[in-house]
Design a protein around this motif. Structure first.
Motif, PDB file in Angstrom:
ATOM      1  N   ASP A  16       2.547  15.248  13.347  1.00 15.52           N
ATOM      2  CA  ASP A  16       2.806  16.387  12.449  1.00 15.52           C
ATOM      3  C   ASP A  16       2.367  16.032  11.020  1.00 15.52           C
ATOM      4  N   PRO A  17       1.062  16.172  10.719  1.00 14.76           N
ATOM      5  CA  PRO A  17       0.577  15.760   9.396  1.00 14.76           C
ATOM      6  C   PRO A  17       1.174  16.555   8.233  1.00 14.76           C
ATOM      7  N   ASP A  18       1.765  17.715   8.535  1.00 17.51           N
ATOM      8  CA  ASP A  18       2.367  18.518   7.461  1.00 17.51           C
ATOM      9  C   ASP A  18       3.467  17.744   6.727  1.00 17.51           C
ATOM     10  N   ILE A  19       4.116  16.827   7.434  1.00 22.24           N
ATOM     11  CA  ILE A  19       5.176  16.016   6.791  1.00 22.24           C
ATOM     12  C   ILE A  19       4.583  15.256   5.604  1.00 22.24           C
ATOM     13  N   LEU A  20       3.340  14.796   5.756  1.00 23.70           N
ATOM     14  CA  LEU A  20       2.709  14.005   4.699  1.00 23.70           C
ATOM     15  C   LEU A  20       2.170  14.875   3.567  1.00 23.70           C
ATOM     16  N   PRO A  34      12.165  13.955   2.495  1.00 23.02           N
ATOM     17  CA  PRO A  34      13.074  13.067   3.239  1.00 23.02           C
ATOM     18  C   PRO A  34      12.494  12.655   4.599  1.00 23.02           C
ATOM     19  N   GLU A  35      11.840  13.616   5.296  1.00 26.85           N
ATOM     20  CA  GLU A  35      11.217  13.294   6.591  1.00 26.85           C
ATOM     21  C   GLU A  35      10.071  12.299   6.388  1.00 26.85           C
ATOM     22  N   ARG A  36       9.328  12.501   5.313  1.00 26.81           N
ATOM     23  CA  ARG A  36       8.183  11.623   5.026  1.00 26.81           C
ATOM     24  C   ARG A  36       8.651  10.194   4.761  1.00 26.81           C
ATOM     25  N   GLN A  37       9.720  10.098   3.961  1.00 27.82           N
ATOM     26  CA  GLN A  37      10.255   8.761   3.646  1.00 27.82           C
ATOM     27  C   GLN A  37      10.761   8.071   4.911  1.00 27.82           C
ATOM     28  N   ALA A  38      11.364   8.852   5.799  1.00 27.43           N
ATOM     29  CA  ALA A  38      11.841   8.285   7.069  1.00 27.43           C
ATOM     30  C   ALA A  38      10.669   7.812   7.932  1.00 27.43           C
ATOM     31  N   LEU A  39       9.594   8.594   7.901  1.00 25.21           N
ATOM     32  CA  LEU A  39       8.387   8.242   8.666  1.00 25.21           C
ATOM     33  C   LEU A  39       7.842   6.887   8.214  1.00 25.21           C
ATOM     34  N   ALA A  40       7.769   6.695   6.902  1.00 28.80           N
ATOM     35  CA  ALA A  40       7.242   5.432   6.358  1.00 28.80           C
ATOM     36  C   ALA A  40       8.201   4.284   6.627  1.00 28.80           C
ATOM     37  N   ARG A  41       9.500   4.560   6.537  1.00 33.87           N
ATOM     38  CA  ARG A  41      10.503   3.502   6.720  1.00 33.87           C
ATOM     39  C   ARG A  41      10.601   3.054   8.178  1.00 33.87           C
ATOM     40  N   ASP A  42      10.497   4.014   9.108  1.00 29.14           N
ATOM     41  CA  ASP A  42      10.812   3.732  10.514  1.00 29.14           C
ATOM     42  C   ASP A  42       9.583   3.437  11.377  1.00 29.14           C
ATOM     43  N   ILE A  51       0.851  -1.204   0.000  1.00 29.47           N
ATOM     44  CA  ILE A  51       0.000   0.000   0.000  1.00 29.47           C
ATOM     45  C   ILE A  51       0.876   1.239   0.000  1.00 29.47           C
ATOM     46  N   SER A  52       0.619   2.104  -0.975  1.00 34.22           N
ATOM     47  CA  SER A  52       1.358   3.365  -1.032  1.00 34.22           C
ATOM     48  C   SER A  52       0.370   4.503  -0.777  1.00 34.22           C
ATOM     49  N   ALA A  53       0.856   5.517  -0.115  1.00 35.14           N
ATOM     50  CA  ALA A  53       0.079   6.747   0.088  1.00 35.14           C
ATOM     51  C   ALA A  53       1.078   7.856   0.343  1.00 35.14           C
ATOM     52  N   PHE A  54       0.780   9.035  -0.150  1.00 32.03           N
ATOM     53  CA  PHE A  54       1.696  10.177  -0.038  1.00 32.03           C
ATOM     54  C   PHE A  54       3.077   9.802  -0.600  1.00 32.03           C
ATOM     55  N   ASP A  55       3.070   9.018  -1.706  1.00 31.26           N
ATOM     56  CA  ASP A  55       4.308   8.631  -2.413  1.00 31.26           C
ATOM     57  C   ASP A  55       5.259   7.785  -1.576  1.00 31.26           C
ATOM     58  N   CYS A  56       4.731   7.078  -0.580  1.00 30.09           N
ATOM     59  CA  CYS A  56       5.558   6.174   0.227  1.00 30.09           C
ATOM     60  C   CYS A  56       4.844   4.833   0.371  1.00 30.09           C
ATOM     61  N   ILE A  57       5.631   3.769   0.610  1.00 30.86           N
ATOM     62  CA  ILE A  57       5.070   2.446   0.885  1.00 30.86           C
ATOM     63  C   ILE A  57       5.016   2.274   2.398  1.00 30.86           C
ATOM     64  N   TRP A  58       3.868   1.794   2.900  1.00 32.33           N
ATOM     65  CA  TRP A  58       3.651   1.676   4.345  1.00 32.33           C
ATOM     66  C   TRP A  58       3.551   0.203   4.755  1.00 32.33           C
ATOM     67  N   THR A  59       4.035  -0.094   5.977  1.00 34.00           N
ATOM     68  CA  THR A  59       3.991  -1.469   6.488  1.00 34.00           C
ATOM     69  C   THR A  59       3.350  -1.470   7.873  1.00 34.00           C
ATOM     70  N   GLY A  60       3.054  -2.694   8.353  1.00 30.08           N
ATOM     71  CA  GLY A  60       2.381  -2.809   9.648  1.00 30.08           C
ATOM     72  C   GLY A  60       3.112  -3.722  10.617  1.00 30.08           C
ATOM     73  N   GLU A  61       2.642  -3.696  11.842  1.00 26.32           N
ATOM     74  CA  GLU A  61       3.231  -4.548  12.886  1.00 26.32           C
ATOM     75  C   GLU A  61       3.082  -6.027  12.505  1.00 26.32           C
ATOM     76  N   GLY A  62       3.940  -6.842  13.130  1.00 25.71           N
ATOM     77  CA  GLY A  62       3.819  -8.294  12.940  1.00 25.71           C
ATOM     78  C   GLY A  62       4.270  -8.744  11.563  1.00 25.71           C
ATOM     79  N   GLY A  63       5.136  -7.957  10.933  1.00 22.91           N
ATOM     80  CA  GLY A  63       5.672  -8.360   9.636  1.00 22.91           C
ATOM     81  C   GLY A  63       4.709  -8.186   8.484  1.00 22.91           C
ATOM     82  N   MET A  64       3.680  -7.361   8.670  1.00 20.05           N
ATOM     83  CA  MET A  64       2.726  -7.131   7.565  1.00 20.05           C
ATOM     84  C   MET A  64       3.321  -6.134   6.576  1.00 20.05           C
ATOM     85  N   ARG A  65       3.670  -6.640   5.392  1.00 16.83           N
ATOM     86  CA  ARG A  65       4.293  -5.779   4.394  1.00 16.83           C
ATOM     87  C   ARG A  65       3.271  -5.260   3.389  1.00 16.83           C
TER      88      ARG A  65
END
Length: 367
Positions: A299-303, A310-318, A64-78
């Motif tokens: 801070d929704p402004d990041i999205l 760069p902050e947005r990508q870090a948010l999705a990655r971390d 799932i992508s949103a705001f030009d980033c790929i998002w993941t979930g807890e428990g290894g949900m990719r």
């Protein structure tokens, strides 16, 4: 079997025979078949294309992508269970309906598995063909700031958020970064006017100026078909993005077709009709997930701010999202797919193993 196993997150590592690099987008991966395999399948399966048409296997993921980033979930949900199957099932349904109604063909030739299409290579028109029936999202944000001209179209004063527009608007943007077109910034996804397209139709990959009328006609007709069908289900088709391209048919004629996906919760906004009449917008599309992300982070402004990428990508990655957020998306997508198709959505227990077996045993594409 865990939920994570049901998710097809990585779709560019399949052992499909190809002699070109795998093209992997946000959601789909494309494997270009060898010339030999393309010719063999066209003959064996009787596809209605030129004998030398290049074919590809297109595999959808559950990412799932949103705001030009790929998002993941807890428990290894990719990704989101059932998302890929839902998107394909919805697109298949609309493409078939377009064909039955005499609109235009799509790039899909065969559907070996709920997550797989066999497609013919199309020469894409470099336009994100966007149609809007209601004022919401980015258009509403711009309208609030005082903008009254969108893609060269004048919009009246006095509109309210989420209101139905006086007419269906075609508000195209660029697909990819196009260079050397006067008046069009060299950036992805910038709004363009019909005049921009007419004056530079070849740069947008149109074969002729008259095909601009055809693309607009197919966009409007496609929108109207989906809108009318959704209305029967008391769902509102708010706005959508179509993509078009050219293919060569079995007689060697070039024709404009629908491609990518149509009328899905990823490419469209869909609202619940009853709730809308009661003054409430309930999203039946990815927009609900976008709103959930905006509410989830302090801070929704990041999205929303492209300067903070760069902050947005870090948010999705971390950040792994709560599993419940991804399961909400799953429920939305599966529900709307089942409503539209009138069938229960089949969700694979082990999608990767299943589709490898089918492509090996029935299509001879895996050694």
């Amino acid at each position: 079997m865990s939920l994570a196993d049901k998710v097809l997150a990585v779709n560019d590592d399949l052992p499909i025979r190809t002699d070109k690099p795998v093209h992997s987008g946000k959601v789909r991966s494309v494997y270009w078949l060898t010339e030999k395999d393309s010719r063999r399948l066209i003959e064996e399966k009787g596809y209605a294309v030129a004998p030398d048409a290049p074919l590809a296997v297109m595999v959808i993921s559950d990412r799932i992508s949103a705001f030009d980033c790929i998002w993941t979930g807890e428990g290894g949900m990719r990704g989101v269970p059932g998302k890929g199957a839902a998107l394909n099932a919805i697109s298949n349904h609309w493409f078939q309906l377009f064909k039955e109604r005499g609109l235009a063909d799509s790039h899909i030739l065969d559907i070996p598995h709920p997550l797989v299409w066999i497609v013919q290579k199309a020469r894409p028109v470099m336009i994100e063909a966007i149609a809007r029936q209601y004022i919401t999202g980015s258009m509403w944000r711009a309208y609030q700031k005082g903008e009254r001209t969108f893609c060269g179209i004048e919009i009246p004063d006095g509109l309210q958020k989420d209101q139905k527009l006086p007419e269906l608007l075609i508000t195209p943007s660029t697909k990819g970064i196009l260079k050397g077109i006067p008046g069009v910034p060299e950036a992805d996804d910038v709004n363009i006017t019909r005049t921009n397209i007419e004056e530079n139709f070849a740069a947008f990959n149109f074969r002729s100026k008259s095909d601009i009328d055809l693309y607009e006609q197919l966009l409007k007709e496609g929108f109207d078909v989906i809108s009318a069908e959704l209305e029967k289900l008391d769902q509102i088709f708010v706005d959508t993005k179509f993509e078009f391209g050219y293919v060569t048919d079995a007689e060697g004629r070039e024709k404009l077709i629908y491609m990518d996906e149509v009328g899905t919760p990823d490419s469209s906004r869909i609202w619940d009709g009853e709730q809308y009449r009661n003054g409430k917008v309930v999203e039946k599309s990815k927009e609900g997930f976008r709103q959930a992300l905006l509410n989830h982070f302090p801070d929704p402004d990041i999205l929303l701010n492209k300067d903070r990428m760069p902050e947005r990508q870090a948010l999705a990655r971390d950040n792994e999202l709560p599993a419940a957020m991804l399961m909400d998306v799953s429920a939305t997508y599966v529900d709307i797919a089942e409503k539209i198709t009138g069938k229960k959505l089949e969700i694979s227990e082990n999608p990767k193993a299943e589709l490898i077996a089918i492509l090996r045993d029935h299509y001879g594409l895996i050694d």
